[in-house]
Design a protein around this motif. Structure first.
Motif, PDB file in Angstrom:
ATOM      1  N   ILE A 127       0.845  -1.206   0.000  1.00  0.00           N
ATOM      2  CA  ILE A 127       0.000   0.000   0.000  1.00  0.00           C
ATOM      3  C   ILE A 127       0.874   1.246   0.000  1.00  0.00           C
ATOM      4  CG2 ILE A 127      -1.888  -1.154   1.191  1.00  0.00           C
ATOM      5  CD1 ILE A 127      -1.026   0.270   3.748  1.00  0.00           C
ATOM      6  N   SER A 128       0.265   2.374  -0.385  1.00  0.00           N
ATOM      7  CA  SER A 128       0.990   3.650  -0.399  1.00  0.00           C
ATOM      8  C   SER A 128      -0.024   4.790  -0.490  1.00  0.00           C
ATOM      9  CB  SER A 128       1.953   3.699  -1.603  1.00  0.00           C
ATOM     10  OG  SER A 128       1.208   3.557  -2.813  1.00  0.00           O
ATOM     11  N   GLY A 129       0.493   6.013  -0.485  1.00  0.00           N
ATOM     12  CA  GLY A 129      -0.348   7.185  -0.707  1.00  0.00           C
ATOM     13  C   GLY A 129      -1.498   7.338   0.268  1.00  0.00           C
ATOM     14  N   ARG A 130      -2.696   7.678  -0.294  1.00  0.00           N
ATOM     15  CA  ARG A 130      -3.884   7.925   0.507  1.00  0.00           C
ATOM     16  C   ARG A 130      -4.283   6.690   1.320  1.00  0.00           C
ATOM     17  NH1 ARG A 130      -6.878  10.498   3.900  1.00  0.00           N
ATOM     18  NH2 ARG A 130      -9.117  10.195   3.655  1.00  0.00           N
ATOM     19  N   THR A 131      -4.100   5.519   0.706  1.00  0.00           N
ATOM     20  CA  THR A 131      -4.440   4.279   1.411  1.00  0.00           C
ATOM     21  C   THR A 131      -3.576   4.125   2.658  1.00  0.00           C
ATOM     22  OG1 THR A 131      -5.079   3.197  -0.652  1.00  0.00           O
ATOM     23  CG2 THR A 131      -4.590   1.773   1.223  1.00  0.00           C
ATOM     24  N   ALA A 132      -2.285   4.460   2.540  1.00  0.00           N
ATOM     25  CA  ALA A 132      -1.387   4.370   3.693  1.00  0.00           C
ATOM     26  C   ALA A 132      -1.852   5.298   4.812  1.00  0.00           C
ATOM     27  CB  ALA A 132       0.039   4.712   3.271  1.00  0.00           C
TER      28      ALA A 132
END
Length: 552
Positions: free
Chosen positions: A459-464
């Motif tokens: 996961i990365s970005g907004r999900t993180a």
């Protein structure tokens, strides 16, 4: 709550001591720094596999110690049921020392088995490993999760069904053992009568074998016994001791100091005479009768023959006798007993069916509730348009857990039908689904400490960011310890720890330390910026930390 972790001589760790705090505890560090060793050490202390390779090179053993605070009465009662209690101040130490060929686990001062260690620690801590989300691909795990979610309602019914299933299965097995033709039953009945007769005719009694064995041993060594006693009698009857008595008696009148010696000789002389008479009486009684010896030998042969065939002791042979009588009774009244068993099995089946149906209704209602909460939790984790349901199927047979088979189904795209997780979810999605489950279960879970090992996989970005908020939400009701690579998650830390590897005196060493506020910002900057950390990156890290503080 886990207050402290101590590790000595484990892999790259020479010595480390970590004091965890309440809320969200974050562990970060470079790849290969030894983060997995920290979680691995906790796993080992909890009863996980510990190999000799885990001992630091040059050390004789490795040592891991966990210090827990036991805060609730429920935990105290659960530990008491395992015959364990925390100290007066509510502390409980769990330790494990690992040697090259074995390991020793202790709870407090008591050495415990691996099974008991897992029972104890399962009350205090739960570890979500890097690959645990893969267990969601096993549909048998889904029913287990649902039962954990609704355990206050499902547990009593599962216990009831477990007992009823045992009765049901026992009746089925007994009926299955009664299969076979009439001729076969007649042959078995005749053989049972033969075996019963052979045991009963022996008229066994408890303790007889021991008595006969002792008598047999005496008779078989009668000649050697008589020879030995004769030799002893001759030695006692010698003139040497009598001369000693006479010699001291003749000079005792010359010195009063000799009187005690003479008295002692008189006492010994009396004892020797008594001992000689006892030996003589025994030898007069010690006769070897061939007929008695032969009868004892034959009787022991009968007893030992029955023991060899039916059991190692007279008690076991007599127990087999009762079993044979019961089986003969069953064979002689085969039709009546079989008919009665069918009646009992029918009643047991009806009762088990009703109980399974009741449990199934509870599960289906709880499944809808769990699915609704899961959908909300998944939306919080950036599943923008998600459907989550639990599908139930009735097995064609009963089990100790009822007759339900349940499976999680999901749709992550608008307009697509729900499908099994194994057909839809990627690794990163499975990781978030497991986190969502942990979040939902946290409301009903009494385990105070949750450990997440790299829950940020894929996961990365907004999900993180949303994952970090979810972890923070869980940490409001549980102590959370989390290893992560993502700055979004690390910024939420109530307690931030750095795991670093260095070379000292030619040896690689892993150390862990708690970071202060500015040090935590520097570590966030490293996570954000990689090899080169600029002022802009550091400012970005500071802003991230401040925003996380407002979110908290």
């Amino acid at each position: 709550m886990l207050l402290e972790l101590q590790v000595k001589n484990l892999a790259l760790i020479e010595q480390a001591r970590v004091e965890f705090g309440e809320g969200l505890n974050i562990l970060t560090g470079e790849t290969g720094a030894g983060k997995s060793i920290i979680i691995g050490s906790v796993n080992m202390a909890l009863g996980g596999k510990a190999s000799r390779d885990s001992i630091r090179q040059g050390a004789d053993n490795a040592y891991i110690e966990l210090l827990f605070s036991v805060d609730t009465e429920e935990q105290r009662e659960a530990l008491k049921a395992l015959d364990l209690e925390p100290s007066e101040d509510g502390l409980l130490i769990v330790s494990r020392k690992i040697y090259p060929t074995r390991s020793v686990a202790k709870v407090g001062d008591e050495t415990v088995t691996a099974a008991k260690l897992k029972q104890v620690t399962s009350l205090l801590i739960d570890i979500h490993g890097q690959h645990e989300h893969q267990s969601l691909l096993n549909i048998h795990k889904h029913l287990e999760i649902l039962d954990a979610y609704a355990r206050t309602k499902t547990a009593p019914w599962k216990e009831k069904i477990g007992q009823e299933f045992k009765t049901y299965r026992g009746l089925k097995e007994r009926l299955a053992s009664m299969e076979g033709g009439k001729e076969e039953r007649v042959r078995e009945a005749d053989f049972c009568r033969f075996e019963i007769e052979s045991i009963e005719s022996a008229a066994l009694r408890e303790g007889e074998e021991e008595e006969l064995t002792a008598r047999y041993r005496k008779l078989s060594h009668a000649r050697r016994i008589v020879e030995g006693l004769s030799e002893a009698y001759d030695a006692l009857d010698g003139e040497g001791f009598a001369r000693a008595v006479r010699a001291v008696d003749q000079v005792a009148g010359f010195d009063e100091a000799l009187q005690p010696i003479r008295d002692q000789l008189y006492d010994v002389e009396a004892l020797v005479n008594d001992l000689g008479r006892s030996i003589q009486e025994y030898m007069e009684d010690c006769t070897f009768e061939e007929e008695e010896f032969k009868k004892i030998e034959e009787r022991l042969d009968v007893i030992h023959g029955l023991q060899a065939k039916y059991g190692g002791t007279v008690s076991q042979v007599l127990a087999v006798l009762e079993e044979k009588k019961a089986r003969l009774e069953e064979l002689d009244h085969f039709d009546q007993i079989r008919e009665q068993l069918f009646v009992e099995l029918s009643a047991a089946t009806e009762q088990l069916e009703r109980s399974c149906a009741s449990l199934s209704q509870i599960r289906k209602k709880a499944g809808k509730e769990l699915a609704r909460k899961m959908k909300a939790s998944l939306i919080d984790l950036n599943f923008l348009d998600v459907e989550f349901v639990m599908e139930f199927r009735k097995l064609e047979h009963y089990t100790v857990n009822g007759y339900d088979e349940a499976e999680f189904l999901i749709s992550t795209n608008p307009g697509e039908p729900v499908k099994p997780l194994r057909a839809v979810a990627s690794g990163g999605e499975l990781s978030r689904i497991m986190l969502a489950l942990k979040t939902v279960l946290a409301d009903t879970d009494e385990i105070p400490t949750l450990i997440f090992d790299e829950v940020d996989t894929g996961i990365s970005g907004r999900t993180a960011q949303m994952v970090s908020e979810k972890l923070k939400e869980i940490s409001k009701s549980h102590q959370v310890i989390c290893i992560t690579h993502l700055p979004q998650i690390a910024s939420m830390a109530d307690c931030h720890f750095e795991i670093a590897k260095s070379v000292q005196k030619g040896k690689t060493v892993t150390k862990i330390r708690r970071l202060k506020e500015e040090e935590s910002i520097d570590e966030l900057a490293r996570l954000l910026g990689g090899a080169k950390i600029t002022d802009a990156v550091r400012q970005n890290a500071r802003e991230m930390k401040e925003l996380a503080g407002k979110t908290r």
